[in-house]
Design a protein around this motif. Structure first.
Motif, PDB file in Angstrom:
ATOM      1  N   ASP A  14       0.818  -1.209   0.000  1.00  0.00           N
ATOM      2  CA  ASP A  14       0.000   0.000   0.000  1.00  0.00           C
ATOM      3  C   ASP A  14       0.858   1.267   0.000  1.00  0.00           C
ATOM      4  OD1 ASP A  14       0.941  -0.067   2.605  1.00  0.00           O
ATOM      5  OD2 ASP A  14      -1.021   0.085   3.548  1.00  0.00           O
ATOM      6  N   THR A  15       2.181   1.098   0.079  1.00  0.00           N
ATOM      7  CA  THR A  15       3.100   2.234   0.048  1.00  0.00           C
ATOM      8  C   THR A  15       4.182   1.977  -0.986  1.00  0.00           C
ATOM      9  OG1 THR A  15       2.742   2.604   2.418  1.00  0.00           O
ATOM     10  CG2 THR A  15       4.630   3.698   1.424  1.00  0.00           C
ATOM     11  N   LEU A  16       4.450   2.972  -1.819  1.00  0.00           N
ATOM     12  CA  LEU A  16       5.525   2.923  -2.805  1.00  0.00           C
ATOM     13  C   LEU A  16       6.646   3.827  -2.325  1.00  0.00           C
ATOM     14  CD1 LEU A  16       6.550   2.186  -5.716  1.00  0.00           C
ATOM     15  CD2 LEU A  16       5.519   4.365  -6.424  1.00  0.00           C
ATOM     16  N   TYR A  17       7.858   3.312  -2.329  1.00  0.00           N
ATOM     17  CA  TYR A  17       9.037   4.096  -1.952  1.00  0.00           C
ATOM     18  C   TYR A  17       9.903   4.299  -3.182  1.00  0.00           C
ATOM     19  CZ  TYR A  17       7.694   2.651   2.744  1.00  0.00           C
ATOM     20  OH  TYR A  17       6.995   2.421   3.906  1.00  0.00           O
ATOM     21  N   THR A  18      10.550   5.467  -3.251  1.00  0.00           N
ATOM     22  CA  THR A  18      11.433   5.758  -4.371  1.00  0.00           C
ATOM     23  C   THR A  18      12.571   6.667  -3.921  1.00  0.00           C
ATOM     24  OG1 THR A  18      11.567   6.654  -6.608  1.00  0.00           O
ATOM     25  CG2 THR A  18      10.041   7.730  -5.118  1.00  0.00           C
ATOM     26  N   ARG A  19      13.668   6.585  -4.620  1.00  0.00           N
ATOM     27  CA  ARG A  19      14.752   7.540  -4.449  1.00  0.00           C
ATOM     28  C   ARG A  19      14.268   8.847  -5.044  1.00  0.00           C
ATOM     29  NH1 ARG A  19      20.886   6.403  -6.507  1.00  0.00           N
ATOM     30  NH2 ARG A  19      21.904   7.757  -4.997  1.00  0.00           N
ATOM     31  N   ALA A  20      14.635   9.967  -4.455  1.00  0.00           N
ATOM     32  CA  ALA A  20      14.082  11.238  -4.915  1.00  0.00           C
ATOM     33  C   ALA A  20      15.070  12.382  -4.707  1.00  0.00           C
ATOM     34  CB  ALA A  20      12.783  11.533  -4.162  1.00  0.00           C
ATOM     35  N   GLY A  21      14.695  13.524  -5.218  1.00  0.00           N
ATOM     36  CA  GLY A  21      15.471  14.743  -5.045  1.00  0.00           C
ATOM     37  C   GLY A  21      16.351  15.032  -6.233  1.00  0.00           C
ATOM     38  N   SER A  22      16.645  16.292  -6.451  1.00  0.00           N
ATOM     39  CA  SER A  22      17.463  16.689  -7.595  1.00  0.00           C
ATOM     40  C   SER A  22      18.881  16.145  -7.482  1.00  0.00           C
ATOM     41  CB  SER A  22      17.489  18.216  -7.725  1.00  0.00           C
ATOM     42  OG  SER A  22      18.058  18.792  -6.573  1.00  0.00           O
ATOM     43  N   ARG A  23      19.317  15.819  -6.260  1.00  0.00           N
ATOM     44  CA  ARG A  23      20.634  15.225  -6.063  1.00  0.00           C
ATOM     45  C   ARG A  23      20.511  13.750  -5.682  1.00  0.00           C
ATOM     46  NH1 ARG A  23      24.303  18.918  -2.351  1.00  0.00           N
ATOM     47  NH2 ARG A  23      24.315  16.880  -1.436  1.00  0.00           N
ATOM     48  N   ALA A  24      19.339  13.158  -5.856  1.00  0.00           N
ATOM     49  CA  ALA A  24      19.085  11.763  -5.484  1.00  0.00           C
ATOM     50  C   ALA A  24      19.487  11.531  -4.030  1.00  0.00           C
ATOM     51  CB  ALA A  24      19.814  10.814  -6.431  1.00  0.00           C
ATOM     52  N   ASP A  25      19.127  12.487  -3.184  1.00  0.00           N
ATOM     53  CA  ASP A  25      19.601  12.495  -1.807  1.00  0.00           C
ATOM     54  C   ASP A  25      18.519  12.242  -0.762  1.00  0.00           C
ATOM     55  OD1 ASP A  25      18.249  14.849  -2.221  1.00  0.00           O
ATOM     56  OD2 ASP A  25      19.800  16.141  -1.357  1.00  0.00           O
ATOM     57  N   THR A  46      24.834  12.951   0.437  1.00  0.00           N
ATOM     58  CA  THR A  46      24.818  13.302  -0.978  1.00  0.00           C
ATOM     59  C   THR A  46      23.989  12.315  -1.784  1.00  0.00           C
ATOM     60  OG1 THR A  46      26.867  12.068  -1.278  1.00  0.00           O
ATOM     61  CG2 THR A  46      27.061  14.443  -0.918  1.00  0.00           C
ATOM     62  N   ASN A  47      23.719  11.141  -1.231  1.00  0.00           N
ATOM     63  CA  ASN A  47      22.905  10.133  -1.890  1.00  0.00           C
ATOM     64  C   ASN A  47      22.132   9.365  -0.835  1.00  0.00           C
ATOM     65  OD1 ASN A  47      23.638   9.850  -4.910  1.00  0.00           O
ATOM     66  ND2 ASN A  47      25.604  10.114  -3.880  1.00  0.00           N
ATOM     67  N   ALA A  48      20.894   8.999  -1.138  1.00  0.00           N
ATOM     68  CA  ALA A  48      20.088   8.175  -0.235  1.00  0.00           C
ATOM     69  C   ALA A  48      19.078   7.407  -1.072  1.00  0.00           C
ATOM     70  CB  ALA A  48      19.374   9.043   0.792  1.00  0.00           C
ATOM     71  N   TRP A  49      18.682   6.227  -0.599  1.00  0.00           N
ATOM     72  CA  TRP A  49      17.737   5.419  -1.355  1.00  0.00           C
ATOM     73  C   TRP A  49      17.025   4.454  -0.417  1.00  0.00           C
ATOM     74  CZ3 TRP A  49      22.977   5.481  -1.860  1.00  0.00           C
ATOM     75  CH2 TRP A  49      23.673   4.370  -1.397  1.00  0.00           C
ATOM     76  N   PRO A  50      15.803   4.052  -0.785  1.00  0.00           N
ATOM     77  CA  PRO A  50      15.098   3.051   0.011  1.00  0.00           C
ATOM     78  C   PRO A  50      15.796   1.703  -0.160  1.00  0.00           C
ATOM     79  CG  PRO A  50      13.834   3.570  -1.960  1.00  0.00           C
ATOM     80  CD  PRO A  50      15.025   4.479  -1.943  1.00  0.00           C
ATOM     81  N   GLU A  51      16.005   1.018   0.952  1.00  0.00           N
ATOM     82  CA  GLU A  51      16.761  -0.239   0.919  1.00  0.00           C
ATOM     83  C   GLU A  51      15.879  -1.455   1.167  1.00  0.00           C
ATOM     84  OE1 GLU A  51      19.859  -1.852  -0.225  1.00  0.00           O
ATOM     85  OE2 GLU A  51      20.561   0.010   0.673  1.00  0.00           O
ATOM     86  N   ALA A  52      14.994  -1.367   2.175  1.00  0.00           N
ATOM     87  CA  ALA A  52      14.103  -2.479   2.530  1.00  0.00           C
ATOM     88  C   ALA A  52      12.951  -1.897   3.329  1.00  0.00           C
ATOM     89  CB  ALA A  52      14.844  -3.526   3.356  1.00  0.00           C
ATOM     90  N   ALA A  53      11.826  -2.616   3.343  1.00  0.00           N
ATOM     91  CA  ALA A  53      10.655  -2.128   4.074  1.00  0.00           C
ATOM     92  C   ALA A  53       9.993  -3.253   4.852  1.00  0.00           C
ATOM     93  CB  ALA A  53       9.646  -1.497   3.114  1.00  0.00           C
ATOM     94  N   THR A  54       9.462  -2.891   6.010  1.00  0.00           N
ATOM     95  CA  THR A  54       8.578  -3.772   6.757  1.00  0.00           C
ATOM     96  C   THR A  54       7.184  -3.166   6.634  1.00  0.00           C
ATOM     97  OG1 THR A  54       8.794  -2.626   8.877  1.00  0.00           O
ATOM     98  CG2 THR A  54      10.439  -4.309   8.390  1.00  0.00           C
ATOM     99  N   LEU A  58      10.739   1.831   7.063  1.00  0.00           N
ATOM    100  CA  LEU A  58      11.560   1.830   5.863  1.00  0.00           C
ATOM    101  C   LEU A  58      13.016   1.900   6.291  1.00  0.00           C
ATOM    102  CD1 LEU A  58      11.918   2.182   2.758  1.00  0.00           C
ATOM    103  CD2 LEU A  58      11.763   4.661   3.170  1.00  0.00           C
ATOM    104  N   ALA A  59      13.859   1.081   5.684  1.00  0.00           N
ATOM    105  CA  ALA A  59      15.302   1.197   5.877  1.00  0.00           C
ATOM    106  C   ALA A  59      15.842   1.999   4.703  1.00  0.00           C
ATOM    107  CB  ALA A  59      15.952  -0.175   5.942  1.00  0.00           C
TER     108      ALA A  59
END
Length: 115
Positions: A14-25, A46-54, A58-59
């Motif tokens: 029911d939740t979608l996670y994505t990497r975001a931001g103009s710097r993918a941060d 400088t960079n961040a992204w969704p790794e895993a979810a329960t 969100l990790a």
């Protein structure tokens, strides 16, 4: 946005996670039913992204070399707030299952944490 990628859903789908931001941060959560943004987690990196979810957390992995090892893994709650974090040098894989996040890395090899 232009840097939205690395799509993943939570186990309830029911939740979608994505990497975001103009710097993918940062990582952003969206409600899949309505498409509205639930939260954006924007760590100091400088960079961040969704790794895993329960079902409830969100990790998020972020490159944070100024904090000792190269990456930081954050446990993020349903409001977008970090509830815990730990430093890690080499994250190989992470998966959420039954309320825990399992992390495979170079040392200790395999660890599980409850966000």
């Amino acid at each position: 946005d232009a840097h939205g990628r690395w799509l993943m859903t939570d186990p309830d789908r029911d939740t979608l996670y994505t990497r975001a931001g103009s710097r993918a941060d940062r990582a952003t959560a969206y409600d899949l039913a309505g498409g509205t943004e639930r939260f954006t987690f924007d760590p100091a990196s400088t960079n961040a992204w969704p790794e895993a979810a329960t079902e409830e957390h969100l990790a998020v992995t972020a490159i944070t070399p100024d904090r000792g090892p190269f990456n930081t893994v954050y446990a993020v709650d349903a409001t977008g707030e970090a509830t815990a974090s730990f430093a890690i040098d080499g994250l190989y894989e992470a998966v959420g299952h039954d309320g825990l996040v399992y992390v495979a890395d170079s040392d200790p090899g395999l660890a599980a944490f409850e966000p």
